[in-house]
Design an enzyme around this catalytic site. Structure first.
Site, PDB file in Angstrom:
ATOM      1  N   ASP A 158       8.190 -17.471  26.614  1.00  0.00           N
ATOM      2  CA  ASP A 158       7.726 -16.637  25.317  1.00  0.00           C
ATOM      3  C   ASP A 158       8.435 -17.303  24.306  1.00  0.00           C
ATOM      4  OD1 ASP A 158       6.530 -13.941  24.354  1.00  0.00           O
ATOM      5  OD2 ASP A 158       8.650 -14.013  23.492  1.00  0.00           O
ATOM      6  N   HIS A 207       2.089 -12.026  31.445  1.00  0.00           N
ATOM      7  CA  HIS A 207       3.090 -12.768  30.436  1.00  0.00           C
ATOM      8  C   HIS A 207       4.526 -12.980  31.221  1.00  0.00           C
ATOM      9  CE1 HIS A 207       4.511 -14.307  26.833  1.00  0.00           C
ATOM     10  NE2 HIS A 207       5.608 -13.386  26.789  1.00  0.00           N
TER      11      HIS A 207
END
Length: 327
Positions: free
Chosen positions: A98, A298
């Site tokens: 991320d 994610h």
């Protein structure tokens, strides 16, 4: 695994670590902590590495300087340089997920002597573009496409962090759920928000913890972000345009170290950064692999820990044994 705090030049950092051997730094993103890497710390340590996952600047047990100007990529890369030195090493492998991925890529870009190989999870390398700072361009593109506001633009507001701080447990539950691979398409976030609808209100109230997230693990996030707040984490976003203005010297520079990129097939971040995946080899000249994990969302180092561990160990194991030198 143990947790301890280290004083570096810039700030005091809390780290989760285990093992001995070549150093591997594991850099988390938003809104995570060093504990998001527990499975990787364990696997890397068992394979003969010194695995270290810091709480990054603004998070958890690490210091939280005031002001977005103290959260630029140069500060965050500098923190990692200081940490390597504080750990008694002079080179390492670096992995980021991320927001941690851009920092890992920039560690490799800025200090190739120190960061000998790099792996980015979820966010591909994005070179600096010459046409002005990023957030105005993001706003124009999303509006032209009729997509609403990209959440990154919403986080530029000076009070954006207050919505998360009003109810950290709900905010974290909604964010983890809406970007998870097990969440249905209709409930997954795209990153774009309709006018007048907040980032958290856009996620249904029936959001639950993802399948991989235990109540105990979640409680660790809630406790840390309740105590430390969200202003530091959100400041990473508020420094994006400042990053652009400070990095003209990086224009055109490429990453030449061995590199690996891993992304979840159903990662919502691909809605707004996926275009950079296909062209990444033009900028990362020794890209050894680009893996897409089927069905994953994610939070891949937590969602698909075994697959990510295997990929990292294969990648590091293919490199020369070059990280055995002490300063």
């Amino acid at each position: 695994m143990q947790t301890r705090r280290l004083k570096t030049d810039g700030l005091t950092q809390q780290i989760l670590e285990a093992g001995t051997g070549p150093l591997v730094l594991l850099i988390h993103g938003f809104p995570e902590l060093g504990i998001s890497w527990r499975a990787q710390v364990e696997a890397l340590a068992a394979a003969g590495y010194h695995a270290v996952a810091p709480d990054m600047r603004g998070y958890g047990g690490t210091d939280r300087p005031a002001g977005a100007e103290n959260y630029t990529a140069l500060h965050l890369v500098g923190d990692m340089v200081d940490l390597v030195r504080a750990l008694g090493e002079r080179d390492c492998f670096v992995v980021g997920h991320d927001w941690g991925a851009p920092i890992a890529w920039h560690c490799a870009l800025l200090r190739p002597d120190l960061f000998r190989a790099v792996a980015g999870l979820s966010v591909p390398f994005q070179p600096r573009r010459p046409n002005g700072p990023p957030t105005p361009a993001m706003a124009v593109l999303s509006q032209r496409a009729g997509l609403g506001d990209l959440y990154i633009n919403r986080l530029q507001a000076a009070d954006a962090h207050l919505a998360f701080e009003a109810d950290p447990a709900t905010a974290l539950r909604k964010m983890f759920w809406s970007y998870d691979g097990a969440t249905a398409d209709a409930d997954q976030s795209t990153g774009f928000l309709p006018p007048g609808v907040s980032m958290l209100d856009h996620v249904p109230d029936h959001a639950t913890l993802p399948p991989w997230m235990s109540a105990e693990h979640f409680a660790g996030y809630v406790a840390a972000l309740t105590a430390g707040g969200f202003e530091g984490p959100v400041n990473w976003y508020r420094a994006m345009d400042l990053n652009w203005s400070l990095t003209a010297f990086l224009q055109g520079r490429k990453i030449h170290q061995p590199a690996l990129f891993i992304v979840g097939e159903r990662d919502p971040v691909r809605h707004y950064s996926g275009a950079h995946e296909t062209g990444m080899a033009d900028w990362v000249t020794d890209l050894r692999g680009r893996m897409v994990l089927p069905g994953a969302g994610h939070w891949i180092q937590q969602e698909r820990a075994e697959a990510v561990n295997a990929a990292l160990l294969d990648f590091f194991g293919s490199l020369p044994a070059q990280l055995d030198r002490k300063p």
